[in-house]
Design a protein around this motif. Structure first.
Motif, PDB file in Angstrom:
ATOM      1  N   ALA A 155       0.814  -1.218   0.000  1.00  0.00           N
ATOM      2  CA  ALA A 155       0.000   0.000   0.000  1.00  0.00           C
ATOM      3  C   ALA A 155       0.847   1.268   0.000  1.00  0.00           C
ATOM      4  O   ALA A 155       0.313   2.378   0.013  1.00  0.00           O
ATOM      5  CB  ALA A 155      -0.919   0.005   1.218  1.00  0.00           C
ATOM      6  N   LEU A 156       2.159   1.104  -0.038  1.00  0.00           N
ATOM      7  CA  LEU A 156       3.077   2.244   0.057  1.00  0.00           C
ATOM      8  C   LEU A 156       3.445   2.735  -1.336  1.00  0.00           C
ATOM      9  O   LEU A 156       3.980   1.976  -2.146  1.00  0.00           O
ATOM     10  CB  LEU A 156       4.333   1.825   0.826  1.00  0.00           C
ATOM     11  CG  LEU A 156       5.425   2.880   0.991  1.00  0.00           C
ATOM     12  CD1 LEU A 156       4.913   4.062   1.805  1.00  0.00           C
ATOM     13  CD2 LEU A 156       6.650   2.253   1.686  1.00  0.00           C
ATOM     14  N   GLU A 157       3.190   4.013  -1.622  1.00  0.00           N
ATOM     15  CA  GLU A 157       3.523   4.561  -2.934  1.00  0.00           C
ATOM     16  C   GLU A 157       4.887   5.228  -2.903  1.00  0.00           C
ATOM     17  O   GLU A 157       5.192   6.017  -2.006  1.00  0.00           O
ATOM     18  CB  GLU A 157       2.461   5.564  -3.397  1.00  0.00           C
ATOM     19  CG  GLU A 157       2.725   6.074  -4.816  1.00  0.00           C
ATOM     20  CD  GLU A 157       1.551   6.787  -5.436  1.00  0.00           C
ATOM     21  OE1 GLU A 157       1.738   7.432  -6.484  1.00  0.00           O
ATOM     22  OE2 GLU A 157       0.437   6.698  -4.887  1.00  0.00           O
ATOM     23  N   VAL A 158       5.708   4.904  -3.909  1.00  0.00           N
ATOM     24  CA  VAL A 158       7.059   5.453  -4.020  1.00  0.00           C
ATOM     25  C   VAL A 158       7.326   5.798  -5.475  1.00  0.00           C
ATOM     26  O   VAL A 158       6.553   5.435  -6.367  1.00  0.00           O
ATOM     27  CB  VAL A 158       8.118   4.434  -3.529  1.00  0.00           C
ATOM     28  CG1 VAL A 158       7.920   4.100  -2.055  1.00  0.00           C
ATOM     29  CG2 VAL A 158       8.090   3.156  -4.368  1.00  0.00           C
ATOM     30  N   SER A 159       8.425   6.485  -5.737  1.00  0.00           N
ATOM     31  CA  SER A 159       8.837   6.735  -7.116  1.00  0.00           C
ATOM     32  C   SER A 159       9.289   5.428  -7.751  1.00  0.00           C
ATOM     33  O   SER A 159       9.692   4.477  -7.063  1.00  0.00           O
ATOM     34  CB  SER A 159       9.964   7.767  -7.161  1.00  0.00           C
ATOM     35  OG  SER A 159      11.034   7.404  -6.301  1.00  0.00           O
ATOM     36  N   HIS A 216       5.263   1.074   7.659  1.00  0.00           N
ATOM     37  CA  HIS A 216       5.209  -0.170   6.888  1.00  0.00           C
ATOM     38  C   HIS A 216       6.446  -0.986   7.230  1.00  0.00           C
ATOM     39  O   HIS A 216       7.449  -0.460   7.700  1.00  0.00           O
ATOM     40  CB  HIS A 216       5.190   0.113   5.380  1.00  0.00           C
ATOM     41  CG  HIS A 216       4.049   0.966   4.941  1.00  0.00           C
ATOM     42  ND1 HIS A 216       2.872   0.460   4.451  1.00  0.00           N
ATOM     43  CD2 HIS A 216       3.907   2.319   4.910  1.00  0.00           C
ATOM     44  CE1 HIS A 216       2.050   1.441   4.140  1.00  0.00           C
ATOM     45  NE2 HIS A 216       2.650   2.583   4.413  1.00  0.00           N
ATOM     46  N   TRP A 217       6.387  -2.291   6.923  1.00  0.00           N
ATOM     47  CA  TRP A 217       7.576  -3.092   7.193  1.00  0.00           C
ATOM     48  C   TRP A 217       7.853  -4.067   6.064  1.00  0.00           C
ATOM     49  O   TRP A 217       7.008  -4.319   5.195  1.00  0.00           O
ATOM     50  CB  TRP A 217       7.485  -3.792   8.536  1.00  0.00           C
ATOM     51  CG  TRP A 217       6.785  -5.122   8.602  1.00  0.00           C
ATOM     52  CD1 TRP A 217       5.503  -5.413   8.235  1.00  0.00           C
ATOM     53  CD2 TRP A 217       7.359  -6.343   9.098  1.00  0.00           C
ATOM     54  NE1 TRP A 217       5.221  -6.734   8.491  1.00  0.00           N
ATOM     55  CE2 TRP A 217       6.336  -7.328   9.014  1.00  0.00           C
ATOM     56  CE3 TRP A 217       8.594  -6.702   9.619  1.00  0.00           C
ATOM     57  CZ2 TRP A 217       6.545  -8.656   9.424  1.00  0.00           C
ATOM     58  CZ3 TRP A 217       8.796  -8.003  10.037  1.00  0.00           C
ATOM     59  CH2 TRP A 217       7.787  -8.973   9.933  1.00  0.00           C
ATOM     60  N   GLY A 218       9.099  -4.578   6.087  1.00  0.00           N
ATOM     61  CA  GLY A 218       9.522  -5.507   5.043  1.00  0.00           C
ATOM     62  C   GLY A 218      10.614  -6.430   5.541  1.00  0.00           C
ATOM     63  O   GLY A 218      11.102  -6.310   6.675  1.00  0.00           O
ATOM     64  N   LEU A 219      10.992  -7.374   4.692  1.00  0.00           N
ATOM     65  CA  LEU A 219      12.059  -8.332   4.986  1.00  0.00           C
ATOM     66  C   LEU A 219      13.085  -8.296   3.863  1.00  0.00           C
ATOM     67  O   LEU A 219      12.768  -7.951   2.717  1.00  0.00           O
ATOM     68  CB  LEU A 219      11.495  -9.746   5.112  1.00  0.00           C
ATOM     69  CG  LEU A 219      10.428  -9.990   6.179  1.00  0.00           C
ATOM     70  CD1 LEU A 219       9.944 -11.440   6.107  1.00  0.00           C
ATOM     71  CD2 LEU A 219      10.974  -9.690   7.561  1.00  0.00           C
ATOM     72  N   SER A 220      14.301  -8.706   4.178  1.00  0.00           N
ATOM     73  CA  SER A 220      15.382  -8.719   3.197  1.00  0.00           C
ATOM     74  C   SER A 220      16.093 -10.067   3.216  1.00  0.00           C
ATOM     75  O   SER A 220      16.475 -10.558   4.281  1.00  0.00           O
ATOM     76  CB  SER A 220      16.382  -7.603   3.509  1.00  0.00           C
ATOM     77  OG  SER A 220      17.471  -7.625   2.605  1.00  0.00           O
ATOM     78  N   GLU A 221      16.232 -10.659   2.043  1.00  0.00           N
ATOM     79  CA  GLU A 221      17.008 -11.894   1.864  1.00  0.00           C
ATOM     80  C   GLU A 221      16.523 -13.027   2.771  1.00  0.00           C
ATOM     81  O   GLU A 221      17.305 -13.848   3.242  1.00  0.00           O
ATOM     82  CB  GLU A 221      18.495 -11.627   2.102  1.00  0.00           C
ATOM     83  CG  GLU A 221      19.120 -10.633   1.136  1.00  0.00           C
ATOM     84  CD  GLU A 221      19.543 -11.251  -0.193  1.00  0.00           C
ATOM     85  OE1 GLU A 221      19.724 -12.472  -0.241  1.00  0.00           O
ATOM     86  OE2 GLU A 221      19.695 -10.490  -1.166  1.00  0.00           O
ATOM     87  N   VAL A 281       3.257  -7.612   4.989  1.00  0.00           N
ATOM     88  CA  VAL A 281       4.565  -7.127   4.553  1.00  0.00           C
ATOM     89  C   VAL A 281       4.380  -6.265   3.303  1.00  0.00           C
ATOM     90  O   VAL A 281       3.717  -6.684   2.348  1.00  0.00           O
ATOM     91  CB  VAL A 281       5.505  -8.317   4.245  1.00  0.00           C
ATOM     92  CG1 VAL A 281       6.801  -7.839   3.611  1.00  0.00           C
ATOM     93  CG2 VAL A 281       5.777  -9.106   5.521  1.00  0.00           C
ATOM     94  N   SER A 282       4.950  -5.080   3.299  1.00  0.00           N
ATOM     95  CA  SER A 282       4.826  -4.181   2.148  1.00  0.00           C
ATOM     96  C   SER A 282       5.861  -4.471   1.076  1.00  0.00           C
ATOM     97  O   SER A 282       5.573  -4.341  -0.117  1.00  0.00           O
ATOM     98  CB  SER A 282       4.953  -2.722   2.602  1.00  0.00           C
ATOM     99  OG  SER A 282       3.850  -2.345   3.391  1.00  0.00           O
ATOM    100  N   ALA A 283       7.080  -4.842   1.495  1.00  0.00           N
ATOM    101  CA  ALA A 283       8.154  -4.991   0.508  1.00  0.00           C
ATOM    102  C   ALA A 283       9.167  -6.038   0.940  1.00  0.00           C
ATOM    103  O   ALA A 283       9.427  -6.220   2.131  1.00  0.00           O
ATOM    104  CB  ALA A 283       8.861  -3.657   0.290  1.00  0.00           C
ATOM    105  N   GLY A 319       5.454  -5.797  -2.632  1.00  0.00           N
ATOM    106  CA  GLY A 319       6.373  -5.166  -3.565  1.00  0.00           C
ATOM    107  C   GLY A 319       7.768  -5.748  -3.456  1.00  0.00           C
ATOM    108  O   GLY A 319       8.125  -6.375  -2.447  1.00  0.00           O
ATOM    109  N   PHE A 320       8.576  -5.541  -4.499  1.00  0.00           N
ATOM    110  CA  PHE A 320       9.932  -6.088  -4.520  1.00  0.00           C
ATOM    111  C   PHE A 320      10.921  -4.970  -4.839  1.00  0.00           C
ATOM    112  O   PHE A 320      10.755  -4.233  -5.821  1.00  0.00           O
ATOM    113  CB  PHE A 320      10.055  -7.203  -5.548  1.00  0.00           C
ATOM    114  CG  PHE A 320      11.373  -7.924  -5.502  1.00  0.00           C
ATOM    115  CD1 PHE A 320      11.563  -9.002  -4.649  1.00  0.00           C
ATOM    116  CD2 PHE A 320      12.437  -7.508  -6.287  1.00  0.00           C
ATOM    117  CE1 PHE A 320      12.786  -9.657  -4.579  1.00  0.00           C
ATOM    118  CE2 PHE A 320      13.670  -8.157  -6.234  1.00  0.00           C
ATOM    119  CZ  PHE A 320      13.842  -9.232  -5.371  1.00  0.00           C
ATOM    120  N   VAL A 321      11.965  -4.865  -4.016  1.00  0.00           N
ATOM    121  CA  VAL A 321      12.968  -3.812  -4.145  1.00  0.00           C
ATOM    122  C   VAL A 321      14.339  -4.455  -4.392  1.00  0.00           C
ATOM    123  O   VAL A 321      14.931  -5.019  -3.470  1.00  0.00           O
ATOM    124  CB  VAL A 321      13.014  -2.937  -2.875  1.00  0.00           C
ATOM    125  CG1 VAL A 321      14.088  -1.864  -2.998  1.00  0.00           C
ATOM    126  CG2 VAL A 321      11.643  -2.303  -2.626  1.00  0.00           C
TER     127      VAL A 321
END
Length: 370
Positions: free
Chosen positions: A41-45, A185-190, A205-207, A233-235
């Motif tokens: 739900a988080l909007e970014v560029s 918002h929160w996310g996880l990495s690897e 999880v947002s990203a 989302g994926f970053v």
């Protein structure tokens, strides 16, 4: 040495404007029109800025702090609203730089940062291993808020999964912070995929942030399909393959002592001989699309899914503008298929990370105690 004395403009094809990173029709004075993308739900560029190297570069040099502030502010002026840091970068110093950089427009941008390494919240001392105990997370966030000069963190990631702490406990701590308005918002990495599913079930999880580029395509197998299924989302971090996809690195490149790329076997002399075929491919497509190689690499990632947001890092304003210009490079469906098939046909030799670092990826959190 890898391009240590190369002027920034020399990275661009002759037909690309060195100021704007665009083709002959580009206007170096115009702002880029980066479209928004959603991470949950988080909007970014559509392109973010990774600020990891703003306290120390790959080669171990320390960038000039006022110039780093200027890079951050130029990014915002050109439409970037997504900035990525971590307590471990420095440690702490990158968060301070980012906080100062975005201060004039804090409410117009998204700040992402990460916890999870075992760093003393009082001294900044790096200790062995990881630490995602709930009490520790909450102390770490208080320090982040001070360094970033803000009252909330827009996106808080667990940098690596702690094999000693159930992810449900981590999610609970983050939920407490969300309830207090300190995290949005929160996310996880690897992370391991089971851990991602468990985390998302407790607190959406947002990203997800993981390494992903033409050079390392591992997330395509399971991580990205899982994100699509769950609406996450994926970053991609290192979307330019630690400069490999910019054309800076060739088959004859060697790395200085202390440059971590010297520890990655994909950059060993014997493997570079094979892997530079990917650079040749990207360079050919850059000529074909009247763009820079880095723009092709970033545009390809963005074309994969509308919820993929790369965060190329740079300490150079010319490179920043070039990266942002990737948002104006587009592929027809036939071109995208052709390029993707060509990428898939190139076997990349060597590991993306040394074993001592890779061991922290794809970890599954322990089960909750019964």
């Amino acid at each position: 040495m890898a391009g240590a004395g190369v002027a920034a403009a020399s990275l661009l094809p002759a037909h690309v404007n060195a100021e704007s990173g665009q083709g002959q029709q580009g206007n170096p004075n115009r702002s880029f029109s980066l479209k928004g993308r959603k991470l949950g739900a988080l909007e970014v560029s559509s392109i973010g800025l990774g600020v990891q190297n703003m306290s120390r570069t790959y080669t171990g040099t320390t960038p000039y702090r006022p110039e780093m502030i200027s890079v951050i502010r130029t990014a915002f002026d050109q439409g970037v609203t997504f900035f990525d840091a971590a307590e471990a970068y420095g440690p702490w110093e990158v968060e301070r730089i980012l906080g100062e950089g975005v201060a004039p427009f804090r409410d117009q941008v998204v700040i992402a940062t990460k916890f999870g390494w075992n760093i003393d919240p009082e001294t900044g001392e790096r200790r062995p291993g990881l630490n995602s105990r709930p009490a520790h997370i909450k102390r770490v966030v208080e320090g982040m808020l001070k360094r970033l000069n803000t009252d909330r963190i827009d996106l808080l990631y667990q940098h690596r999964v702690d094999p000693e702490v159930p992810i449900e406990d981590v999610a609970g701590a983050v939920k407490d912070l969300i309830d207090q308005g300190k995290v949005l918002h929160w996310g996880l990495s690897e992370m391991g995929l089971k851990t991602l599913r468990r985390a998302h079930a407790v607190l959406p999880v947002s990203a997800v942030q993981s390494e992903y580029s033409m050079l390392w395509r591992g997330p395509e197998q399971e991580v990205i399909p899982t994100c699509e299924e769950l609406g996450i989302g994926f970053v991609p971090w290192s979307p330019l393959g630690v400069q490999f996809l910019t054309g800076w690195i060739d088959a004859k490149t060697t790395f200085a002592p202390g440059d971590f790329r010297s520890t990655e076997s994909r950059f060993s002399p014997e493997n570079l001989q094979q892997n530079v075929a990917l650079v040749d491919l990207v360079t050919d497509w850059a000529d074909r699309k009247r763009a820079a190689p880095a723009q092709i690499a970033l545009a390809w990632l963005m074309a994969k899914q509308p919820w993929i947001v790369p965060i190329p890092g740079t300490t150079n304003k010319d490179h920043l503008l070039q990266n942002i210009g990737a948002g104006e490079v587009h592929f027809t469906p036939a071109e995208f298929t052709e390029l993707s098939d060509a990428i898939a046909s190139i076997e990349i030799r060597g590991q993306r990370l040394p074993d001592a670092v890779q061991v922290y990826s794809d970890v599954e959190a322990p089960a909750m105690a019964k």
